[in-house]
Design a protein around this motif. Structure first.
Motif, short mmCIF file in Angstrom:
data_model
loop_
_atom_site.label_atom_id
_atom_site.label_comp_id
_atom_site.label_asym_id
_atom_site.label_seq_id
_atom_site.Cartn_x
_atom_site.Cartn_y
_atom_site.Cartn_z
N ARG A 11 -1.30 -1.57 -10.82
CA ARG A 11 -1.36 -1.29 -9.40
C ARG A 11 -1.21 -2.56 -8.56
O ARG A 11 -1.46 -3.66 -9.02
CB ARG A 11 -2.70 -0.63 -9.05
N VAL A 12 -0.82 -2.34 -7.28
CA VAL A 12 -0.75 -3.42 -6.31
C VAL A 12 -1.30 -2.90 -4.98
O VAL A 12 -1.07 -1.74 -4.62
CB VAL A 12 0.70 -3.95 -6.15
N TRP A 13 -2.10 -3.73 -4.28
CA TRP A 13 -2.76 -3.34 -3.04
C TRP A 13 -2.02 -4.01 -1.87
O TRP A 13 -1.98 -5.25 -1.77
CB TRP A 13 -4.21 -3.78 -3.04
N ILE A 14 -1.45 -3.21 -0.99
CA ILE A 14 -0.56 -3.71 0.06
C ILE A 14 -1.07 -3.29 1.43
O ILE A 14 -1.45 -2.13 1.64
CB ILE A 14 0.87 -3.16 -0.13
N GLU A 15 -1.08 -4.22 2.37
CA GLU A 15 -1.42 -3.88 3.76
C GLU A 15 -0.21 -3.18 4.38
O GLU A 15 0.85 -3.79 4.52
CB GLU A 15 -1.77 -5.15 4.54
N PRO A 16 -0.35 -1.90 4.77
CA PRO A 16 0.82 -1.14 5.23
C PRO A 16 1.51 -1.73 6.46
O PRO A 16 2.73 -1.66 6.58
CB PRO A 16 0.24 0.25 5.54
N THR A 17 0.75 -2.31 7.38
CA THR A 17 1.33 -2.77 8.64
C THR A 17 2.13 -4.06 8.49
O THR A 17 3.00 -4.35 9.31
CB THR A 17 0.24 -2.98 9.69
N THR A 18 1.84 -4.84 7.44
CA THR A 18 2.50 -6.14 7.28
C THR A 18 3.27 -6.28 5.97
O THR A 18 4.12 -7.16 5.85
CB THR A 18 1.48 -7.28 7.36
N GLY A 19 2.94 -5.45 4.98
CA GLY A 19 3.55 -5.61 3.66
C GLY A 19 2.90 -6.70 2.83
O GLY A 19 3.36 -7.00 1.73
#
Length: 210
Positions: free
Chosen positions: A128-136
């Motif tokens: 898995r990878v955890w990504i901030e949706p607004t910035t990538g």
């Protein structure tokens, strides 16, 4: 020490680990210091740096020989040039370091895998990878492997957390946790990364793991 270097083709950043002290004692070896090698910024120099890093793998803690325990390993596998090799799916949302992130699961499809098992075979990367949706921005990665060699490990994972460096104002690895479950023991280690510095003479950064 840990060096982050932009590769010659501009494809991605790559991390080189240079072991200089073990159990409080300086490590002596033949050849040039890693910093001098990387300062040349040529393909031959990076090949030399990779050879140094492979030699340094003998200082890893435990009986599992590995060269994949690098903070940027998961990000390197997920580079756009390898996108067609992976399946992706949404895996919920979680907060990491106080930030809301979208969790994306990934699975490498077929052999030969991008990572070798060191015995002529391949490993398939997943997790898995955890990504901030607004910035990538990526704030956490977790990497595991499937394959013939991986089955000798009851459990294995490499988790890396990223934080924004206040001085450099970029996201950088802050902690790496690795776990390998063997038949008679579980190997667990944590490395922290801090005191990043930018070398103005080249596109590279260095830190001292703790």
């Amino acid at each position: 020490m840990y060096f982050l270097v932009r590769l010659p083709d501009g494809r991605a950043w790559f991390g080189f680990r240079d072991v200089t002290r073990v159990d409080g004692r300086d490590v002596s070896r033949q050849g040039r210091p890693m910093e001098q090698v990387l300062g040349e910024r040529t393909s031959d120099a990076y090949d030399e740096a990779l050879a140094i890093m492979r030699e340094n793998a003998k200082y890893n803690i435990g009986d599992v020989y590995r060269t994949i325990n690098l903070p940027l390993q998961a990000l390197d596998l997920l580079h756009p040039q390898y996108r067609d090799r992976f399946d992706f799916k949404a895996a919920g949302r979680e907060r990491v370091g106080g930030r809301e992130t979208a969790v994306v699961a990934f699975q490498e499809r077929s052999m030969p895998g991008l990572v070798s098992d060191g015995f002529g075979g391949g490993l398939l990367a997943h997790r898995r990878v955890w990504i901030e949706p607004t910035t990538g921005a990526v704030f956490r990665t977790e990497l595991r492997f499937n394959g013939k060699a991986a089955r000798y490990l009851k459990e294995s994972s490499i988790r890396v957390d990223y934080q924004r460096d206040q001085r450099l104002q970029v996201l950088l690895p802050s902690e790496m946790e690795e776990t390998y479950g063997l038949d008679i023991e579980v190997l667990h280690g944590v490395a922290t990364y801090r005191n990043y510095r930018r070398f103005e003479t080249g596109a590279r950064m260095v830190t001292q793991p703790r």
